[in-house]
Scaffold this active site. Sequence first.
Site, PDB file in Angstrom:
ATOM      1  N   GLY A  28       0.783  -1.192  -0.067  1.00 17.52           N
ATOM      2  CA  GLY A  28      -0.107   0.122  -0.036  1.00 17.52           C
ATOM      3  C   GLY A  28       0.788   1.179  -0.057  1.00 17.52           C
ATOM      4  N   ASN A  30       1.451   3.396  -2.601  1.00 24.85           N
ATOM      5  CA  ASN A  30       1.229   4.515  -3.878  1.00 24.85           C
ATOM      6  C   ASN A  30       0.650   5.661  -3.372  1.00 24.85           C
ATOM      7  OD1 ASN A  30      -0.804   2.137  -4.703  1.00 24.85           O
ATOM      8  ND2 ASN A  30      -1.650   4.068  -4.184  1.00 24.85           N
ATOM      9  N   TYR A 185     -13.596  -4.158  11.737  1.00 28.37           N
ATOM     10  CA  TYR A 185     -12.229  -3.517  11.376  1.00 28.37           C
ATOM     11  C   TYR A 185     -11.076  -3.603  12.723  1.00 28.37           C
ATOM     12  CZ  TYR A 185      -8.592   0.045  10.886  1.00 28.37           C
ATOM     13  OH  TYR A 185      -7.294   0.841  10.764  1.00 28.37           O
TER      14      TYR A 185
END
Length: 323
Positions: A28, A30, A185
């Site tokens: 992750g 970018n 989550y």
Amino acid sequence: MIKNKTKINGWTPTGIGSLKNKTYLITGANSGVGFAATEILLSKSARVVMLNRSEAKSKAAIKKLKEKFGSDTEISFILTDLASLAEVRRASKEVLKQVPKIDALICNAAIAQVPEQTLTIDGFESMLGTNHYGHFLLCGLLFPRIEKSEGRIVVVTSLGYKMGLKTIQFDDINWDKNYHQNRTYSQSKLAQMMFAFELQDRLAASNKKSVKVLVCHPGSAKTSLIETSGNLTTKIIFRSLCLTPMVQTAERGSWPSVMCATETNLDQRALYGPTGRMEWIGPIGKGKLEPYAYDKDVMRSEEHTSELQSPCNLVCRLLLEKK
């Protein structure tokens, strides 16, 4: 339990020396915290391999980084979709072909606050499947290379691990009965921590001490995480928070993961991140770690669930037994 006596408080990247000939993998990378960490590492002459799910965004990020640091900057990407175990296996093979040395694997990618239950292609709840299972398998498949490099695994979790059940819901691992965007989550981030802490113990017990496993969180940082997967209400709340001093920049949010990837003397049984108000912001150091995040009975948990669904079993077997 693995410990040392060094304590760090108020850490910043300014003290990092040259990282030339060092190689860092970041999932992750970018955008957000992952991109900020990449910038810091490249500024110290490291090689960074981004493991991202979007080819277009990866190419755009590389273009931006080379414009900033120069055309000879050692930055590349390997397409990696953590929501697919087959894709994780494919990406891992590419990493092993292209990357001879791994000084640190930073498990940074995540999805958060998905409004309604969504399943991965493998049939797992999406946040647990992406945040935990995908990284979990990636760590196992790359472990021999990390071990050979005497590298480390950095697990980027979240203070959200405190928002849920404070254990693993083994009897309904996909949350079919009580799905909740925040509590589910929370479960994914707690599972990541339990994996890391149990792995520490198993590495110590097997005398495989050349690999370090460290756990950190970014605090509250301005990233696209909520904008990508949250519902409208969650997005509005986060946008409002971003207007306050309680949310820091993505760069500051990246400091804990960069510290854990580069600093030589850190306690492993710890949670690193901001130490200011509510541990959302402030100087980087060792924060409060809740004991249930390393509950031994839950971390081992062979009798409760399948190998993949246990916080540690499958990957620990890959790491410590499969050569």
